[in-house]
Design an enzyme around this catalytic site. Structure first.
Site, PDB file in Angstrom:
ATOM      1  N   HIS A  96       0.834  -1.210   0.000  1.00 62.67           N
ATOM      2  CA  HIS A  96       0.000   0.000   0.000  1.00 62.67           C
ATOM      3  C   HIS A  96       0.869   1.260   0.000  1.00 62.67           C
ATOM      4  O   HIS A  96       0.627   2.191  -0.779  1.00 62.67           O
ATOM      5  CB  HIS A  96      -0.914   0.006   1.224  1.00 62.67           C
ATOM      6  N   GLU A  97       1.875   1.287   0.868  1.00 63.94           N
ATOM      7  CA  GLU A  97       2.739   2.470   0.933  1.00 63.94           C
ATOM      8  C   GLU A  97       3.526   2.639  -0.372  1.00 63.94           C
ATOM      9  O   GLU A  97       3.753   3.764  -0.820  1.00 63.94           O
ATOM     10  CB  GLU A  97       3.692   2.374   2.128  1.00 63.94           C
ATOM     11  N   HIS A 100       1.615   4.468  -2.978  1.00 68.40           N
ATOM     12  CA  HIS A 100       1.756   5.928  -2.967  1.00 68.40           C
ATOM     13  C   HIS A 100       2.999   6.369  -3.748  1.00 68.40           C
ATOM     14  O   HIS A 100       2.989   7.394  -4.432  1.00 68.40           O
ATOM     15  CB  HIS A 100       1.847   6.450  -1.528  1.00 68.40           C
ATOM     16  N   HIS A 104       3.126   8.794  -6.980  1.00 66.06           N
ATOM     17  CA  HIS A 104       4.043   9.937  -7.095  1.00 66.06           C
ATOM     18  C   HIS A 104       4.810   9.875  -8.414  1.00 66.06           C
ATOM     19  O   HIS A 104       4.932  10.874  -9.136  1.00 66.06           O
ATOM     20  CB  HIS A 104       5.011   9.932  -5.911  1.00 66.06           C
TER      21      HIS A 104
END
Length: 217
Positions: A96-97, A100, A104
């Site tokens: 999940h991280e 991100h 980006h």
């Protein structure tokens, strides 16, 4: 003013319930060893590699559920309970991280919008409560201070709702990747999906609580 306290207490209790459920689910799914045997760190590094991202570092940070992606220094920060853990929960959070980080790298619109809001949001968060208080005290004389305070609160509410698609999209990317890459079995995929669902619900509750307060004002 009684109404605002009722709203605050109601959403505080809901938030506590969701948070407790999230911790319970994370603890449960952390006790199931991942069949692939990969740690959270290894999952994160693989996902970054598969998406052609070479300028993001995977770091370990203290605490529980402190995992986050920092776009300013391009680091995926995994809590000590995820970094070396080898479970469905750890794989879900790590992916999940990294979702991100992929957002980006691909200039995901909602992430760009949220990042652009941060400077204004920091100012709004610092002064809005005082401005709203002054506005309430001066409401008989002029509605201007209260209107300014509510406008600033509206900015924080908008930020809460912009955060939702960012979080949902990161989870969608994470689940699709760990499934396609064979990181998890069908059962482990269900665990990962459930863990991320409860994490997302914390953001939903926060956004709805902020909206309810805004509508009250």
């Amino acid at each position: 003013m009684i109404g605002i306290y009722i709203i605050g207490i109601a959403f505080m209790l809901i938030s506590m319930g969701v948070s407790a459920r999230l911790k319970s689910k994370f603890k449960e799914y952390s006790q199931t060893p991942l069949s692939s045997g990969l740690s959270g760190r290894e999952v994160a590094e693989m996902m970054l590699h598969d998406n052609g991202i070479t300028d993001v570092k995977v770091m370990s940070v203290a605490g529980r559920l402190t995992d986050h992606y920092n776009p300013s220094d391009k680091t995926v920060n995994l809590s000590e309970y995820v970094y070396e853990a080898r479970s469905a929960a750890a794989a879900a959070v790590a992916a999940h991280e990294c979702g991100h980080a992929v957002q980006h790298a691909k200039a995901y619109a909602f992430l760009k919008f949220r990042s652009a809001m941060v400077p204004a949001l920091s100012i709004a968060s610092r002064y809005m409560q005082w401005i709203i208080l002054i506005g309430i005290l001066m409401i008989q004389a002029t509605p201007v201070p209260l209107a300014i305070g509510v406008a600033l609160f509206g900015l924080t509410t908008l930020f809460s709702f912009v955060t939702l698609p960012v979080e949902f999209d990161a989870s969608k990317r994470a689940l699709a990747w760990i499934d396609q890459r064979g990181i998890v079995t069908k059962q482990e995929h269900g665990m990962a999906k459930d863990a991320l669902k409860w994490a997302a619900l914390t953001y939903v509750v926060a956004a709805l609580g902020s909206l309810a307060t805004l509508l009250y004002y």
